[in-house]
Design an enzyme around this catalytic site. Structure first.
Site, PDB file in Angstrom:
ATOM      1  N   HIS A  90      -7.002  -4.648  10.053  1.00 29.93           N
ATOM      2  CA  HIS A  90      -6.826  -4.564   8.637  1.00 29.93           C
ATOM      3  C   HIS A  90      -5.470  -5.205   8.200  1.00 29.93           C
ATOM      4  CE1 HIS A  90      -4.666  -0.486   9.668  1.00 29.93           C
ATOM      5  NE2 HIS A  90      -3.767  -1.097   9.188  1.00 29.93           N
ATOM      6  N   ASN A 126      -7.598  -3.042  14.253  1.00 28.07           N
ATOM      7  CA  ASN A 126      -8.848  -3.226  14.020  1.00 28.07           C
ATOM      8  C   ASN A 126      -8.923  -4.523  12.917  1.00 28.07           C
ATOM      9  OD1 ASN A 126      -7.823  -1.990  11.442  1.00 28.07           O
ATOM     10  ND2 ASN A 126      -9.359  -0.442  11.495  1.00 28.07           N
ATOM     11  N   ASP A 157       0.930  -1.050  -0.078  1.00 29.66           N
ATOM     12  CA  ASP A 157       0.023  -0.020  -0.100  1.00 29.66           C
ATOM     13  C   ASP A 157       0.873   1.286  -0.218  1.00 29.66           C
ATOM     14  OD1 ASP A 157       0.856  -0.248   2.738  1.00 29.66           O
ATOM     15  OD2 ASP A 157      -1.032  -0.865   3.517  1.00 29.66           O
ATOM     16  N   GLU A 208      -9.459  -2.035   5.237  1.00 28.78           N
ATOM     17  CA  GLU A 208     -10.240  -1.786   6.496  1.00 28.78           C
ATOM     18  C   GLU A 208     -11.483  -2.603   6.721  1.00 28.78           C
ATOM     19  OE1 GLU A 208      -8.558   0.050   8.597  1.00 28.78           O
ATOM     20  OE2 GLU A 208      -8.250   1.906   7.911  1.00 28.78           O
TER      21      GLU A 208
HETATM   22  C1  GLP Z   1      -0.515   0.141   8.881  1.00 34.14           C
HETATM   23  C2  GLP Z   1      -0.034  -0.474   7.307  1.00 34.14           C
HETATM   24  C3  GLP Z   1      -0.164  -1.955   7.434  1.00 34.14           C
HETATM   25  C4  GLP Z   1       0.333  -2.367   8.687  1.00 34.14           C
HETATM   26  C5  GLP Z   1      -0.446  -1.880  10.010  1.00 34.14           C
HETATM   27  C6  GLP Z   1      -0.167  -2.020  11.303  1.00 34.14           C
HETATM   28  O1  GLP Z   1      -1.396   1.192   8.546  1.00 34.14           O
HETATM   29  N1  GLP Z   1      -0.933   0.095   6.189  1.00 34.14           N
HETATM   30  O2  GLP Z   1       0.144  -2.633   6.475  1.00 34.14           O
HETATM   31  O3  GLP Z   1       0.537  -3.635   8.895  1.00 34.14           O
HETATM   32  O4  GLP Z   1      -0.880  -0.462   9.808  1.00 34.14           O
HETATM   33  O5  GLP Z   1       1.018  -1.253  11.628  1.00 34.14           O
HETATM   34  P1  GLP Z   1       1.953  -1.304  12.892  1.00 34.14           P
HETATM   35  O6  GLP Z   1       2.982  -2.461  12.537  1.00 34.14           O
HETATM   36  O7  GLP Z   1       2.745  -0.171  12.998  1.00 34.14           O
HETATM   37  O8  GLP Z   1       1.095  -1.686  14.225  1.00 34.14           O
END
Ligand code: GLP
Length: 251
Positions: free
Chosen positions: A144, A142, A73, A149
């Site tokens: 995702h 959440n 992404d 989402e």
């Molecule tokens: C982000 C990314 C995801 C990631 C997730 C968790 O927003 N778009 O690909 O896996 O949220 O992030 P973190 O590893 O900082 O908890």
């Protein structure tokens, strides 16, 4: 539970050992097939995994020179040189610090003139590369995956999505203020992710425990995007004890 595959679960003591385990998956994949197509993730969780991979390349134990990558992404509206863009994240943490061929590292273009075409073009590039061999995933609190989402459907493909307030708040720690966090992103879809031949998800810390439990043990539902992984034949969750703390240990 007919037709539902069993997700492999590896529980290790802490974030460091989870990072080492996930780095190991990537090292093995590249040793087996140097020209692998890797699907990569951003966020705080895989940062240490990438550091460990950089160390291996530095030590001469690993080369990414033949590999191709596709990131999950990118924020809409952030130019690749914006310090909080995922382009910049990947460049500084992995691509620029190793021997990846820049021509073969890809992220969705969050500043494309025609955002509606950008998703289809990204899908075409993945297909042209022969599909993703190993997809690395993090997990949102959440549920995702990528930026899919709650509400994301099983058939979703790379597209523009609106981020939830919860995700914007979680990601505001990387920006000067919450208002600076983009509200939209381009993300691979659930169907894109499920086409990878193998998937490894890393989740660490207590804040992920509920999402981990629902993804693994709950029903397969768009309300918990990571639950769609139950339908894939080759998924491993690498968890630290805190992220696994709400799982009863029955298989
Ligand atoms: C982000 C990314 C995801 C990631 C997730 C968790 O927003 N778009 O690909 O896996 O949220 O992030 P973190 O590893 O900082 O908890």
């Amino acid at each position: 539970m007919g037709g539902i595959n069993v997700i492999e679960i590896e529980i290790v003591p802490d974030h460091e050992s989870a990072s080492a385990r996930v780095a190991g998956f990537i090292v093995e994949q590249i040793r087996r097939k140097p020209a692998s197509v890797l699907g990569l993730a951003t966020g705080g969780t895989p940062e240490r995994t990438y550091e460990l991979l950089v160390e291996k390349v530095d030590a001469g134990h690993l080369s990414f020179s033949q590999a191709t990558t596709f990131n999950l992404d990118e924020y809409v509206g952030l130019r690749p040189d914006h310090p909080q863009s995922y382009h910049a994240y990947m460049r500084s943490r992995l691509f620029g610090a190793t021997d990846f061929d820049a021509e073969r590292t890809h992220l969705p273009k969050g500043t494309a003139d025609e955002l509606s075409d950008a998703g289809g073009q990204y899908e075409a590039l993945i297909a042209e590369a022969g599909g993703i061999d190993l997809q690395l995933l993090g997990l949102g609190a959440n549920g995702h995956i990528g930026f899919n989402e709650p509400g994301a459907t099983e058939g979703s493909r790379t597209r523009v999505v609106d981020l939830t307030e919860e995700t914007i708040a979680a990601n505001s720690r990387f920006f000067d203020s919450p208002e600076d966090v983009p509200r939209r992103a381009l993300t691979m879809g659930i169907a894109t992710i499920l086409e990878a031949r193998e998937i490894v998800l890393i989740a660490t810390g207590e804040s992920k425990a509920e999402a981990v439990e629902r993804a693994l043990r709950g029903p397969v539902t768009p309300q918990m995007p990571a639950s769609f992984l139950q339908q894939h034949p080759s998924v491993t969750f690498v968890l630290d004890e805190a992220a696994a703390s709400l799982l009863d240990k029955r298989a």
